[in-house]
Design a protein around this motif. Sequence first.
Motif, PDB file in Angstrom:
ATOM      1  N   ASP A   3      -7.034   3.712  -5.515  1.00 50.60           N
ATOM      2  CA  ASP A   3      -7.921   2.739  -4.869  1.00 50.60           C
ATOM      3  C   ASP A   3      -8.864   3.417  -3.886  1.00 50.60           C
ATOM      4  O   ASP A   3      -9.869   2.818  -3.484  1.00 50.60           O
ATOM      5  CB  ASP A   3      -7.080   1.684  -4.155  1.00 50.60           C
ATOM      6  CG  ASP A   3      -6.326   0.813  -5.148  1.00 50.60           C
ATOM      7  OD1 ASP A   3      -6.900  -0.184  -5.606  1.00 50.60           O
ATOM      8  OD2 ASP A   3      -5.174   1.152  -5.482  1.00 50.60           O
TER       9      ASP A   3
ATOM     10  N   VAL B 180       0.852  -1.189   0.000  1.00 47.58           N
ATOM     11  CA  VAL B 180       0.000   0.000   0.000  1.00 47.58           C
ATOM     12  C   VAL B 180       0.885   1.235   0.000  1.00 47.58           C
ATOM     13  O   VAL B 180       1.913   1.274   0.688  1.00 47.58           O
ATOM     14  CB  VAL B 180      -0.926   0.037   1.237  1.00 47.58           C
ATOM     15  CG1 VAL B 180      -1.706   1.355   1.294  1.00 47.58           C
ATOM     16  CG2 VAL B 180      -1.882  -1.139   1.236  1.00 47.58           C
TER      17      VAL B 180
ATOM     18  N   GLN C 111       2.061   2.630  -7.694  1.00 44.03           N
ATOM     19  CA  GLN C 111       0.913   1.738  -7.858  1.00 44.03           C
ATOM     20  C   GLN C 111       1.018   0.947  -9.156  1.00 44.03           C
ATOM     21  O   GLN C 111       0.829  -0.285  -9.175  1.00 44.03           O
ATOM     22  CB  GLN C 111      -0.375   2.575  -7.856  1.00 44.03           C
ATOM     23  CG  GLN C 111      -1.649   1.807  -8.152  1.00 44.03           C
ATOM     24  CD  GLN C 111      -2.803   2.742  -8.496  1.00 44.03           C
ATOM     25  OE1 GLN C 111      -2.598   3.775  -9.147  1.00 44.03           O
ATOM     26  NE2 GLN C 111      -3.995   2.410  -8.038  1.00 44.03           N
TER      27      GLN C 111
ATOM     28  N   ARG D 241      -1.442  -0.954  -3.898  1.00 42.53           N
ATOM     29  CA  ARG D 241      -2.681  -0.178  -3.827  1.00 42.53           C
ATOM     30  C   ARG D 241      -2.319   1.258  -3.438  1.00 42.53           C
ATOM     31  O   ARG D 241      -1.413   1.477  -2.641  1.00 42.53           O
ATOM     32  CB  ARG D 241      -3.640  -0.783  -2.804  1.00 42.53           C
ATOM     33  CG  ARG D 241      -4.266  -2.084  -3.278  1.00 42.53           C
ATOM     34  CD  ARG D 241      -5.270  -2.635  -2.269  1.00 42.53           C
ATOM     35  NE  ARG D 241      -4.611  -3.172  -1.097  1.00 42.53           N
ATOM     36  CZ  ARG D 241      -4.834  -2.780   0.146  1.00 42.53           C
ATOM     37  NH1 ARG D 241      -5.705  -1.800   0.377  1.00 42.53           N
ATOM     38  NH2 ARG D 241      -4.195  -3.321   1.153  1.00 42.53           N
ATOM     39  N   HIS D 242      -3.055   2.216  -3.975  1.00 44.39           N
ATOM     40  CA  HIS D 242      -2.720   3.628  -3.772  1.00 44.39           C
ATOM     41  C   HIS D 242      -3.914   4.386  -3.212  1.00 44.39           C
ATOM     42  O   HIS D 242      -5.025   4.316  -3.767  1.00 44.39           O
ATOM     43  CB  HIS D 242      -2.274   4.258  -5.101  1.00 44.39           C
ATOM     44  CG  HIS D 242      -1.984   5.720  -5.006  1.00 44.39           C
ATOM     45  ND1 HIS D 242      -2.249   6.602  -6.040  1.00 44.39           N
ATOM     46  CD2 HIS D 242      -1.453   6.466  -4.000  1.00 44.39           C
ATOM     47  CE1 HIS D 242      -1.880   7.814  -5.675  1.00 44.39           C
ATOM     48  NE2 HIS D 242      -1.400   7.763  -4.442  1.00 44.39           N
ATOM     49  N   TYR D 243      -3.666   5.104  -2.131  1.00 38.03           N
ATOM     50  CA  TYR D 243      -4.680   5.961  -1.522  1.00 38.03           C
ATOM     51  C   TYR D 243      -4.148   7.387  -1.456  1.00 38.03           C
ATOM     52  O   TYR D 243      -2.999   7.615  -1.061  1.00 38.03           O
ATOM     53  CB  TYR D 243      -5.038   5.472  -0.115  1.00 38.03           C
ATOM     54  CG  TYR D 243      -5.694   4.121  -0.127  1.00 38.03           C
ATOM     55  CD1 TYR D 243      -7.081   3.987  -0.163  1.00 38.03           C
ATOM     56  CD2 TYR D 243      -4.926   2.957  -0.129  1.00 38.03           C
ATOM     57  CE1 TYR D 243      -7.686   2.737  -0.197  1.00 38.03           C
ATOM     58  CE2 TYR D 243      -5.520   1.698  -0.170  1.00 38.03           C
ATOM     59  CZ  TYR D 243      -6.892   1.602  -0.200  1.00 38.03           C
ATOM     60  OH  TYR D 243      -7.482   0.370  -0.244  1.00 38.03           O
TER      61      TYR D 243
END
Length: 398
Positions: free
Chosen positions: A160, A95, A113, A119-121
């Motif tokens: 994400d 992440v 990502q 996963r990318h926030y």
Amino acid sequence: MRILLLNQFFWPELAATSQLLTDVARHLADEGHQVTVVCGSSTYAGRDATPPPEVEIIRVAEGAFGRGHAARLLSYATYFASAAWHGLRIARPDVVISLTTPPLLSTVGMLVQRLRGARHYIWEMDLYPEVAVDLGMLRGTSLVARLSGGIADFTRLRADGIIALGECMRDRLAARGIPPARIRVAENWADGMLFHPLPHTPGDALRVIYPGNLGMAHEAETLARAIRELAPDPVRFQFVGGGSRRGWLREATAGVPGVAFLPYCDRPALNRLFAASDAGLVTQNDRCTGSVVPSKIYGMMAAGLPFIFVGPRAATPGRVLERFGCGWRVECGNHAALAALLRMLAANPEEVRAAGARARAAFLEHYDTPAGVRRIAQIIGAHAGAVPGRLVAVEKAG
């Protein structure tokens, strides 16, 4: 889980984004995750005296962060390049969370990502380019605004998840065409171990404190006119921090008794200043509703300090006031209403204390660090249940 955090500011820097990210990093490490932070080495607001979180900290080479446009752009550019380099070289993260210092840092998160399978926030601390347009630094129709907005939305639509600091910020993102299902609201918080009620000694005047940054997104003219009007009244003001509008306010209130300006201080020292105050003060101009979300209200609430918000009803501080009754709101530009409110509070200390008790109760239920960092951990899928494991704090030069 391997987690990569990207932001130019991190422990021991005292900037608000640094303190929030440090809290999250500490929580994730305590839950057993392997956390790496790629940050800069410049100091903006001073140094925090609290111990470092037990994470890997990579401090990258960058230009010194300055308040001038050229210095700031140089600092942003050098950090940007270094963060991308390290994001692609470290062990593959599961992440990545990118914040918004510098603006468009989400492009680095998206790069990791796409090329590393993470996963990318995007944790939106300020909305760009909206804040620059709101402040008149860019025209909304300009090439720079359209290009930067297009890049920001490109990364948002491929992330994400997007973390917004309040409903007002969520509304601004939705207005840009970002699907609401992709946006999660996670309000900020304060550390209830560092901010907490201390013995309070009543004074002979209403003591009002404004902590942190006073910048272009804040409403300073209303404060200046109210302060001048209140010169003969038992109301005292203390401004603790910095910001581009602080010098203007100091000049505008020169000669008015009972107005003090102090530099940034660490959180334990600020808590002591809160204990010597009766009410907090927060401002935000109408134009920046949702592009900026003030976070200073949470430390005040933790200390049992009610706050006065000079700003729009739709902004997050206005919504918090309506929800919990922990202070009062005045419209921007209405200095007479602000002065009248402060006179009323000076004459009714019991009302101030009651609002402070409501602020503390709301904080304990919603805005203490454990609740705040859990909101972020749950959004990124890093909730409790990770395999235990500790990492002694490690720092590397980038």
